[in-house]
Write a protein that holds these residues in place. Sequence first.
Motif, short mmCIF file in Angstrom:
data_model
loop_
_atom_site.label_atom_id
_atom_site.label_comp_id
_atom_site.label_asym_id
_atom_site.label_seq_id
_atom_site.Cartn_x
_atom_site.Cartn_y
_atom_site.Cartn_z
N SER A 1 15.02 0.50 14.79
CA SER A 1 15.21 -0.63 13.97
C SER A 1 14.93 -1.37 12.42
O SER A 1 15.42 -2.48 11.99
CB SER A 1 13.81 -1.96 14.73
OG SER A 1 12.98 -1.21 13.85
N LEU A 2 15.68 -0.07 11.73
CA LEU A 2 16.15 -0.04 10.59
C LEU A 2 16.66 0.80 10.20
O LEU A 2 15.86 1.99 10.40
CB LEU A 2 14.45 0.03 9.72
CG LEU A 2 14.27 -0.13 8.25
CD1 LEU A 2 15.20 -1.67 7.94
CD2 LEU A 2 12.41 -0.04 7.79
N ALA A 3 17.72 0.83 9.71
CA ALA A 3 18.54 1.97 8.03
C ALA A 3 18.40 1.29 7.00
O ALA A 3 18.73 0.25 6.86
CB ALA A 3 19.64 2.03 9.14
N LEU A 4 17.96 2.29 6.37
CA LEU A 4 18.12 1.53 5.29
C LEU A 4 17.71 3.37 4.03
O LEU A 4 17.78 4.92 4.22
CB LEU A 4 16.82 1.46 4.27
CG LEU A 4 15.96 0.36 4.88
CD1 LEU A 4 14.41 0.36 3.67
CD2 LEU A 4 16.88 -0.07 4.10
N THR A 5 19.56 3.73 3.17
CA THR A 5 20.30 4.32 2.84
C THR A 5 18.52 5.09 1.56
O THR A 5 18.01 4.44 1.06
CB THR A 5 21.69 4.26 1.48
OG1 THR A 5 21.04 3.79 0.42
CG2 THR A 5 21.99 4.43 2.89
N ALA A 6 18.49 6.24 1.25
CA ALA A 6 17.14 6.98 0.36
C ALA A 6 17.30 5.42 -1.39
O ALA A 6 16.60 4.96 -1.69
CB ALA A 6 17.69 8.40 -0.02
N LEU A 7 18.56 5.54 -1.37
CA LEU A 7 19.07 4.61 -2.75
C LEU A 7 18.44 3.35 -2.45
O LEU A 7 17.76 3.05 -3.57
CB LEU A 7 20.27 4.68 -3.29
CG LEU A 7 20.69 4.87 -4.82
CD1 LEU A 7 19.87 5.64 -5.43
CD2 LEU A 7 22.10 5.07 -5.34
N GLN A 8 18.87 2.86 -1.85
CA GLN A 8 18.29 1.59 -1.05
C GLN A 8 16.67 1.21 -1.11
O GLN A 8 16.22 0.66 -1.64
CB GLN A 8 18.68 1.18 0.37
CG GLN A 8 20.16 0.39 0.69
CD GLN A 8 20.84 0.09 1.67
OE1 GLN A 8 20.69 1.07 2.53
NE2 GLN A 8 21.22 -0.84 1.86
N LEU A 9 16.40 2.88 -1.39
CA LEU A 9 14.88 2.30 -0.21
C LEU A 9 13.87 2.59 -1.67
O LEU A 9 13.02 1.96 -2.33
CB LEU A 9 13.66 3.57 0.80
CG LEU A 9 12.90 3.09 1.31
CD1 LEU A 9 12.20 2.24 1.47
CD2 LEU A 9 11.95 4.66 2.13
N ALA A 10 14.69 3.64 -2.29
CA ALA A 10 13.85 4.10 -3.72
C ALA A 10 14.23 2.64 -5.31
O ALA A 10 13.56 2.40 -5.55
CB ALA A 10 14.80 4.77 -4.63
N VAL A 11 15.39 1.62 -4.70
CA VAL A 11 15.65 0.38 -5.90
C VAL A 11 14.49 -0.44 -4.80
O VAL A 11 13.83 -1.48 -5.56
CB VAL A 11 16.93 0.11 -5.52
CG1 VAL A 11 17.59 -1.41 -5.46
CG2 VAL A 11 17.93 0.62 -6.10
N ALA A 12 14.43 -0.57 -3.62
CA ALA A 12 13.71 -1.64 -3.41
C ALA A 12 12.17 -2.05 -3.45
O ALA A 12 11.32 -2.75 -3.49
CB ALA A 12 13.57 -1.36 -1.21
N SER A 13 11.61 0.22 -3.32
CA SER A 13 9.71 -0.24 -3.84
C SER A 13 10.29 -0.04 -5.55
O SER A 13 9.23 -0.61 -6.09
CB SER A 13 10.09 1.32 -4.10
OG SER A 13 10.13 2.27 -2.90
N ALA A 14 11.07 -0.29 -6.15
CA ALA A 14 11.20 -0.55 -8.17
C ALA A 14 10.98 -2.12 -8.04
O ALA A 14 10.22 -2.43 -8.39
CB ALA A 14 12.07 0.05 -8.60
N ALA A 15 12.03 -2.43 -7.23
CA ALA A 15 11.86 -3.63 -7.13
C ALA A 15 10.48 -4.66 -7.08
O ALA A 15 9.54 -5.74 -7.15
CB ALA A 15 13.29 -4.59 -6.63
#
Length: 133
Positions: free
Chosen positions: A68-82
């Motif tokens: 149900s969820l696919a994220l690239t590593a970069l997307q997840l790192a940016v999301a964590s920072a945000a």
Amino acid sequence: MPELSAVPAAVAAGPTGSAAAPTELSAEDTKLVVLARGARARVGAVEGAAVRDQDGRTYAAASVALPSLALTALQLAVASAAAAGATRLEAAAVVTEASTLDGAGHAAVRDLAADAPIHVAAPNGTVLGTVVE
């Protein structure tokens, strides 16, 4: 989707846009590559990434592939920072076997930084290039 070999002006350019050898990273940017490699290896993910925010805090992540969820590593790192309150990124690094920087990860970084360098490295840590556009 920026391709390292197809974006010669962006490859090996530093944060100021000047040319530099792709393996010459600052100590702080080298740390991002190390954190990205660790995140990738820890879970055996396809990719690992790390970003540094305006306060020098770092966030590392691995790619996620769930039904149900696919994220690239970069997307997840940016999301964590945000999610932690970052409003700007200074730099990013992604460790991958791919020869291109994925479009979704690139877009996520650009949401918080129009010109932050995104270092792309092989799984062994060798920096393949840097995208600054």
